[in-house]
Write a protein that holds these residues in place. Structure first.
Motif, PDB file in Angstrom:
ATOM      1  N   THR A  92      -6.246   2.387  -5.796  1.00  0.00           N
ATOM      2  CA  THR A  92      -7.448   2.100  -5.015  1.00  0.00           C
ATOM      3  C   THR A  92      -7.273   0.826  -4.198  1.00  0.00           C
ATOM      4  O   THR A  92      -6.396   0.002  -4.483  1.00  0.00           O
ATOM      5  N   ALA A  93      -8.119   0.666  -3.205  1.00  0.00           N
ATOM      6  CA  ALA A  93      -8.089  -0.540  -2.393  1.00  0.00           C
ATOM      7  C   ALA A  93      -8.402  -1.768  -3.246  1.00  0.00           C
ATOM      8  O   ALA A  93      -7.842  -2.845  -3.044  1.00  0.00           O
ATOM      9  N   ARG A 152      -4.724   9.715  -3.397  1.00  0.00           N
ATOM     10  CA  ARG A 152      -4.288   8.333  -3.520  1.00  0.00           C
ATOM     11  C   ARG A 152      -3.950   7.996  -4.966  1.00  0.00           C
ATOM     12  O   ARG A 152      -4.646   8.405  -5.887  1.00  0.00           O
ATOM     13  N   ALA A 204       0.822  -1.208   0.000  1.00  0.00           N
ATOM     14  CA  ALA A 204       0.000   0.000   0.000  1.00  0.00           C
ATOM     15  C   ALA A 204       0.862   1.266   0.000  1.00  0.00           C
ATOM     16  O   ALA A 204       0.587   2.223  -0.732  1.00  0.00           O
ATOM     17  N   TYR A 237      -0.866   4.374  -1.796  1.00  0.00           N
ATOM     18  CA  TYR A 237      -2.220   4.317  -1.239  1.00  0.00           C
ATOM     19  C   TYR A 237      -2.419   5.376  -0.153  1.00  0.00           C
ATOM     20  O   TYR A 237      -3.523   5.905   0.014  1.00  0.00           O
TER      21      TYR A 237
END
Length: 224
Positions: free
Chosen positions: A182-183, A179, A169, A174
């Motif tokens: 994305t997750a 950001r 991340a 992240y």
């Protein structure tokens, strides 16, 4: 804590990428010292003997200034190549990133495939940003901490899976604003669902905060 990374650099300005685009070869194995000396122009290039690459073919390419046949192995032909290095490449590698190459660079029509160890994920992230700032895209294939620096649960209390998720991340941006990933994209890279990723990150973040504050709050450890 060192991290081992595998990635692909893509840019027409990268040395040697003109070779598979111009000569009928699939891959080239190359060693270089750009991380140690950003203006290096000497590259060792190994071709499959079946490709039958000649000095004349190499010298016909604009970026190749000199080509010297070094010798042959059982399956490779080895050349010492002097290339005309573009300024953007020198500038991208100019900072001291302390990256150690584990395997020879594999050059294809897509770019450079490299495996390197960096001092930590911040060092790798600085390298990636420098590349992208100079027109070289970096596609991260994998990143992992040095297993010798921690067991399943290290002094900070993270499990290996939590550390892997947090390291990825951070390296992918992240936690930057805005950001850069994305997750859902992170979850795909780790091969897990987005809710599982969110759980890993949340519990890993909580554990790190508790550890840094020397908290006595009991934490539920997870196996993933």
């Amino acid at each position: 804590m060192t991290v081992t990374t595998e990635f692909v650099l893509r840019s027409p300005s990268l040395p040697l990428v003109s070779i598979p685009n111009s000569i009928q070869v699939d891959t080239i194995e190359s060693t270089h010292a750009l991380c140690l000396q950003p203006d290096v122009q000497i590259f060792s290039a190994r071709f499959d003997q079946d490709d039958k690459v000649s000095e004349e073919e190499l010298l016909d390419l604009d970026e190749i200034m000199e080509a010297e046949l070094v010798g042959e192995t059982s399956d490779k032909t080895v050349y010492r190549l002097t290339v005309e290095l573009e300024e953007s490449v020198s500038q991208a590698f100019e900072p001291d990133f302390e990256g150690v190459e584990l395997e020879p660079t594999t050059v294809t029509t897509e770019g450079w495939h490299e495996t390197k160890v960096f001092r930590d994920y911040e060092n790798f992230n600085a390298f990636r940003k420098s590349c992208e700032d100079h027109g070289i895209s970096l596609d991260l294939l994998s990143i992992s901490p040095d297993p010798s620096s921690s067991d399943n649960q290290s002094e900070d209390g993270l499990t290996d899976r939590q550390r892997e998720a947090l390291t990825l991340a951070i390296s992918r941006g992240y936690y930057e604003s805005p950001r850069q990933v994305t997750a859902e994209e992170l979850a795909q890279e780790l091969g897990i669902s987005q809710p599982s990723l969110s759980t890993l990150l949340r519990r890993g973040e909580r554990q790190l905060i508790a550890s840094s504050l020397d908290s006595q709050v009991p934490l539920e450890m997870v196996s993933r």
